[in-house]
Design an enzyme around this catalytic site. Structure first.
Site, PDB file in Angstrom:
ATOM      1  N   GLU A  55     -30.146  10.120  14.632  1.00 27.81           N
ATOM      2  CA  GLU A  55     -29.711  10.215  13.375  1.00 27.81           C
ATOM      3  C   GLU A  55     -30.717  11.297  12.635  1.00 27.81           C
ATOM      4  O   GLU A  55     -31.802  11.450  12.591  1.00 27.81           O
ATOM      5  CB  GLU A  55     -29.974   9.073  12.347  1.00 27.81           C
ATOM      6  CG  GLU A  55     -29.437   9.032  10.995  1.00 27.81           C
ATOM      7  CD  GLU A  55     -28.820   7.613  10.509  1.00 27.81           C
ATOM      8  OE1 GLU A  55     -27.647   7.255  10.902  1.00 27.81           O
ATOM      9  OE2 GLU A  55     -29.593   7.076  10.111  1.00 27.81           O
ATOM     10  N   GLU A 167     -19.423  -1.428  11.603  1.00 26.63           N
ATOM     11  CA  GLU A 167     -20.772  -1.941  11.214  1.00 26.63           C
ATOM     12  C   GLU A 167     -20.914  -3.307  10.750  1.00 26.63           C
ATOM     13  O   GLU A 167     -20.229  -3.589   9.610  1.00 26.63           O
ATOM     14  CB  GLU A 167     -21.639  -1.065  10.473  1.00 26.63           C
ATOM     15  CG  GLU A 167     -23.014  -1.671  10.063  1.00 26.63           C
ATOM     16  CD  GLU A 167     -23.748  -0.638   9.182  1.00 26.63           C
ATOM     17  OE1 GLU A 167     -24.244   0.488   9.821  1.00 26.63           O
ATOM     18  OE2 GLU A 167     -24.115  -1.026   7.966  1.00 26.63           O
ATOM     19  N   ASN A 187     -25.942  -4.093  12.571  1.00 24.93           N
ATOM     20  CA  ASN A 187     -27.111  -3.352  11.735  1.00 24.93           C
ATOM     21  C   ASN A 187     -28.252  -4.549  11.503  1.00 24.93           C
ATOM     22  O   ASN A 187     -28.116  -5.525  11.054  1.00 24.93           O
ATOM     23  CB  ASN A 187     -26.639  -3.139  10.277  1.00 24.93           C
ATOM     24  CG  ASN A 187     -27.752  -1.971   9.621  1.00 24.93           C
ATOM     25  OD1 ASN A 187     -28.888  -2.051  10.072  1.00 24.93           O
ATOM     26  ND2 ASN A 187     -27.307  -1.308   8.453  1.00 24.93           N
ATOM     27  N   GLU A 217     -28.442  -1.077  15.603  1.00 31.84           N
ATOM     28  CA  GLU A 217     -28.624  -0.114  14.749  1.00 31.84           C
ATOM     29  C   GLU A 217     -30.011  -0.502  13.761  1.00 31.84           C
ATOM     30  O   GLU A 217     -30.172  -1.710  13.337  1.00 31.84           O
ATOM     31  CB  GLU A 217     -27.743   0.324  13.537  1.00 31.84           C
ATOM     32  CG  GLU A 217     -26.193   0.477  14.036  1.00 31.84           C
ATOM     33  CD  GLU A 217     -25.060   0.528  13.064  1.00 31.84           C
ATOM     34  OE1 GLU A 217     -24.093   0.333  13.395  1.00 31.84           O
ATOM     35  OE2 GLU A 217     -25.236   0.661  12.017  1.00 31.84           O
ATOM     36  N   SER A 218     -30.937   0.486  13.685  1.00 35.07           N
ATOM     37  CA  SER A 218     -32.059   0.029  12.609  1.00 35.07           C
ATOM     38  C   SER A 218     -33.188  -0.398  13.231  1.00 35.07           C
ATOM     39  O   SER A 218     -33.135  -1.587  13.965  1.00 35.07           O
ATOM     40  CB  SER A 218     -31.598  -0.589  11.420  1.00 35.07           C
ATOM     41  OG  SER A 218     -30.623   0.103  10.508  1.00 35.07           O
TER      42      SER A 218
END
Length: 260
Positions: A55, A167, A187, A217-218
């Protein structure tokens, strides 16, 4: 109001203003609209894929400025050199310091890897806009959309030849999606509090049908975490801050991938 509620309220106003100024026809006539989008699904599943969705993010509501010096073209070239599976670009200006121009610039030199337009979609107009600026994939966040919106916006993106990353953060959000054959991103960050919990991905992973591609994600800061997540069926890993907080995000990404 939670951070997410503030973002959505602001986004709805912003999109209404752009819609009043830019006719959809103008978007449809843009050169990018004619290109065939690249498949995120294919990129994540191909043999030897790193699974990394790298990203480009300048700032965030929880961390403030992460990197306001990075050049989108340099970072894009670096990510391509690192052989990422895809690129994610924040196009929200107010909260994340991104722009649609960032995505268009990246697209001008990245013809081989899918680009995800990372934004808060609250209107079908933004999906048409995403294709017009050269995105291949859009993000639909279940926390801020109804079941009906998720279905309709997902269908619109599919009709335009684009992939969708759905998401979720909770079981309730997963239940809003017809989760057959979709790309589902879990997420690890709670968008209401911005706290990160990796265990969260692992708990939810078992609830997602096997026909889906799972993306975490993250909060992924170590190649070992990816090895662990792969054991729970994850094939995609969205990483931004870990690369962006360095002086050379592309190089950081390359070193990370080298340890996989």
């Amino acid at each position: 109001m939670t951070i997410l509620e503030k973002i959505i309220a602001h986004k709805k106003k912003e999109v209404a203003k752009i819609k009043s100024e830019v006719p959809v026809q103008k978007l449809v006539e843009s050169p990018n609209f004619k290109r065939t989008p690249l498949s995120l699904k294919r990129s994540l599943l191909e043999v030897g894929s790193t699974g990394i969705i790298a990203e480009f993010k300048r700032q965030s509501p929880s961390k403030g400025i992460i990197n306001d010096k990075a050049d989108i073209l340099e970072v894009t070239n670096g990510y391509l050199d690192a052989n990422v599976a895809a690129q994610s670009i924040l196009t929200d200006t107010h909260f994340f310091g991104g722009t649609m121009v960032d995505l268009m610039k990246a697209r001008s030199i990245n013809e081989v890897k899918p680009i995800l337009r990372k934004d808060f979609i609250v209107d079908g107009f933004q999906i048409v806009e995403a294709k017009a600026i050269g995105a291949d994939v859009i993000l639909l966040i279940a926390a801020c959309l109804t079941k009906e919106e998720l279905k309709n916006y997902g269908q619109l993106a599919t009709d335009l030849g684009m992939d969708v990353l759905y998401e979720i953060h909770t079981q309730e959000e997963l239940d809003k999606i017809d989760a057959h054959d979709k790309i589902i991103g879990i997420n690890n960050r709670n968008l209401n509090t911005f706290k990160v919990d990796l265990e969260h991905s692992i708990e939810l992973a078992s609830k997602i049908p096997d026909s889906c591609i799972k993306v975490s994600e993250s909060g992924i800061s170590d190649p070992k975490i990816i090895m662990g997540l792969k054991q729970y069926g994850f094939q995609g890993f969205l990483i931004g801050e870990n690369f962006m907080k360095t002086d050379n995000p592309g190089q950081a990404c390359k070193e990370f991938v080298g340890q996989l």
